[in-house]
Design a protein around this motif. Sequence first.
Motif, PDB file in Angstrom:
ATOM      1  N   LEU A  71     129.459  61.233  72.836  1.00  0.00           N
ATOM      2  CA  LEU A  71     128.885  60.881  74.137  1.00  0.00           C
ATOM      3  C   LEU A  71     129.826  60.047  75.003  1.00  0.00           C
ATOM      4  O   LEU A  71     129.730  60.078  76.229  1.00  0.00           O
ATOM      5  CB  LEU A  71     127.571  60.123  73.940  1.00  0.00           C
ATOM      6  CG  LEU A  71     126.405  60.955  73.417  1.00  0.00           C
ATOM      7  CD1 LEU A  71     125.257  60.058  72.981  1.00  0.00           C
ATOM      8  CD2 LEU A  71     125.939  61.945  74.475  1.00  0.00           C
ATOM      9  N   THR A  72     130.703  59.271  74.362  1.00  0.00           N
ATOM     10  CA  THR A  72     131.616  58.397  75.113  1.00  0.00           C
ATOM     11  C   THR A  72     133.059  58.633  74.670  1.00  0.00           C
ATOM     12  O   THR A  72     133.695  57.738  74.104  1.00  0.00           O
ATOM     13  CB  THR A  72     131.249  56.916  74.910  1.00  0.00           C
ATOM     14  OG1 THR A  72     131.234  56.653  73.497  1.00  0.00           O
ATOM     15  CG2 THR A  72     129.921  56.562  75.519  1.00  0.00           C
ATOM     16  N   PRO A  73     133.595  59.812  74.941  1.00  0.00           N
ATOM     17  CA  PRO A  73     134.956  60.107  74.488  1.00  0.00           C
ATOM     18  C   PRO A  73     136.018  59.244  75.170  1.00  0.00           C
ATOM     19  O   PRO A  73     137.145  59.163  74.694  1.00  0.00           O
ATOM     20  CB  PRO A  73     135.130  61.585  74.842  1.00  0.00           C
ATOM     21  CG  PRO A  73     134.189  61.818  75.969  1.00  0.00           C
ATOM     22  CD  PRO A  73     133.019  60.904  75.711  1.00  0.00           C
ATOM     23  N   ASP A  74     135.647  58.574  76.263  1.00  0.00           N
ATOM     24  CA  ASP A  74     136.606  57.757  77.005  1.00  0.00           C
ATOM     25  C   ASP A  74     136.655  56.303  76.516  1.00  0.00           C
ATOM     26  O   ASP A  74     137.412  55.503  77.045  1.00  0.00           O
ATOM     27  CB  ASP A  74     136.263  57.777  78.490  1.00  0.00           C
ATOM     28  CG  ASP A  74     134.850  57.281  78.775  1.00  0.00           C
ATOM     29  OD1 ASP A  74     133.950  57.541  77.942  1.00  0.00           O
ATOM     30  OD2 ASP A  74     134.638  56.653  79.813  1.00  0.00           O
ATOM     31  N   LEU A  75     135.857  55.958  75.508  1.00  0.00           N
ATOM     32  CA  LEU A  75     135.834  54.585  75.001  1.00  0.00           C
ATOM     33  C   LEU A  75     136.465  54.518  73.613  1.00  0.00           C
ATOM     34  O   LEU A  75     136.139  55.311  72.734  1.00  0.00           O
ATOM     35  CB  LEU A  75     134.399  54.062  74.925  1.00  0.00           C
ATOM     36  CG  LEU A  75     133.666  53.906  76.250  1.00  0.00           C
ATOM     37  CD1 LEU A  75     132.260  53.376  76.019  1.00  0.00           C
ATOM     38  CD2 LEU A  75     134.426  52.972  77.181  1.00  0.00           C
ATOM     39  N   ALA A  79     135.081  55.327  69.020  1.00  0.00           N
ATOM     40  CA  ALA A  79     135.996  56.158  68.234  1.00  0.00           C
ATOM     41  C   ALA A  79     136.495  55.395  67.009  1.00  0.00           C
ATOM     42  O   ALA A  79     136.519  55.927  65.894  1.00  0.00           O
ATOM     43  CB  ALA A  79     137.169  56.606  69.093  1.00  0.00           C
ATOM     44  N   ALA A  80     136.883  54.153  67.209  1.00  0.00           N
ATOM     45  CA  ALA A  80     137.354  53.334  66.092  1.00  0.00           C
ATOM     46  C   ALA A  80     136.227  53.097  65.091  1.00  0.00           C
ATOM     47  O   ALA A  80     136.442  53.137  63.875  1.00  0.00           O
ATOM     48  CB  ALA A  80     137.900  52.011  66.606  1.00  0.00           C
ATOM     49  N   HIS A  81     135.040  52.876  65.598  1.00  0.00           N
ATOM     50  CA  HIS A  81     133.875  52.665  64.732  1.00  0.00           C
ATOM     51  C   HIS A  81     133.610  53.920  63.894  1.00  0.00           C
ATOM     52  O   HIS A  81     133.372  53.832  62.683  1.00  0.00           O
ATOM     53  CB  HIS A  81     132.662  52.304  65.594  1.00  0.00           C
ATOM     54  CG  HIS A  81     131.388  52.186  64.855  1.00  0.00           C
ATOM     55  ND1 HIS A  81     131.139  51.180  63.952  1.00  0.00           N
ATOM     56  CD2 HIS A  81     130.273  52.965  64.870  1.00  0.00           C
ATOM     57  CE1 HIS A  81     129.924  51.334  63.454  1.00  0.00           C
ATOM     58  NE2 HIS A  81     129.382  52.406  63.991  1.00  0.00           N
ATOM     59  N   HIS A  82     133.654  55.076  64.536  1.00  0.00           N
ATOM     60  CA  HIS A  82     133.429  56.334  63.825  1.00  0.00           C
ATOM     61  C   HIS A  82     134.502  56.529  62.751  1.00  0.00           C
ATOM     62  O   HIS A  82     134.189  56.862  61.602  1.00  0.00           O
ATOM     63  CB  HIS A  82     133.426  57.500  64.814  1.00  0.00           C
ATOM     64  CG  HIS A  82     133.168  58.821  64.185  1.00  0.00           C
ATOM     65  ND1 HIS A  82     133.742  59.972  64.627  1.00  0.00           N
ATOM     66  CD2 HIS A  82     132.386  59.182  63.134  1.00  0.00           C
ATOM     67  CE1 HIS A  82     133.338  60.982  63.885  1.00  0.00           C
ATOM     68  NE2 HIS A  82     132.514  60.524  62.970  1.00  0.00           N
ATOM     69  N   ALA A  83     135.740  56.292  63.117  1.00  0.00           N
ATOM     70  CA  ALA A  83     136.836  56.429  62.152  1.00  0.00           C
ATOM     71  C   ALA A  83     136.646  55.452  60.985  1.00  0.00           C
ATOM     72  O   ALA A  83     136.870  55.817  59.823  1.00  0.00           O
ATOM     73  CB  ALA A  83     138.175  56.200  62.839  1.00  0.00           C
ATOM     74  N   ARG A  84     136.237  54.243  61.282  1.00  0.00           N
ATOM     75  CA  ARG A  84     136.015  53.242  60.231  1.00  0.00           C
ATOM     76  C   ARG A  84     134.937  53.703  59.251  1.00  0.00           C
ATOM     77  O   ARG A  84     135.089  53.559  58.035  1.00  0.00           O
ATOM     78  CB  ARG A  84     135.619  51.908  60.871  1.00  0.00           C
ATOM     79  CG  ARG A  84     135.783  50.723  59.967  1.00  0.00           C
ATOM     80  CD  ARG A  84     135.546  49.389  60.696  1.00  0.00           C
ATOM     81  NE  ARG A  84     136.338  49.257  61.912  1.00  0.00           N
ATOM     82  CZ  ARG A  84     135.835  49.205  63.157  1.00  0.00           C
ATOM     83  NH1 ARG A  84     134.546  49.242  63.359  1.00  0.00           N
ATOM     84  NH2 ARG A  84     136.620  49.078  64.197  1.00  0.00           N
TER      85      ARG A  84
END
Length: 109
Positions: A71-75, A79-84
Amino acid sequence: WVVESLFDLETREARWEAARETLAEAVKRRVIPRERARHHRGVIVYELSVAALASGDRSRGRSLAAQAQTLTPDLATPAAHHARTLLQDRRPGPAAKAIEAAWRTIFRL
């Protein structure tokens, strides 16, 4: 403007589920444009993911983290949270892809 004020109050108080419902109502009434609402939804879903992980619900937290990044590809934070979350599940390949996708989107490479 009442719906927007309610949404602001709910987000300030970290009432994420209520804010999500209010946001849906705002979109339905065309008070908030769809693109802006998508961004807000992404931030809310990110916060819900953080809360789910904090309460021990890894499956829901991981799923919400992926949704937040979509939903927020520009933030960078979602992204870092998902990767974590992926790294914590010992999935370095998908974690790297999540960061690379965000990098391409954020920096338009």
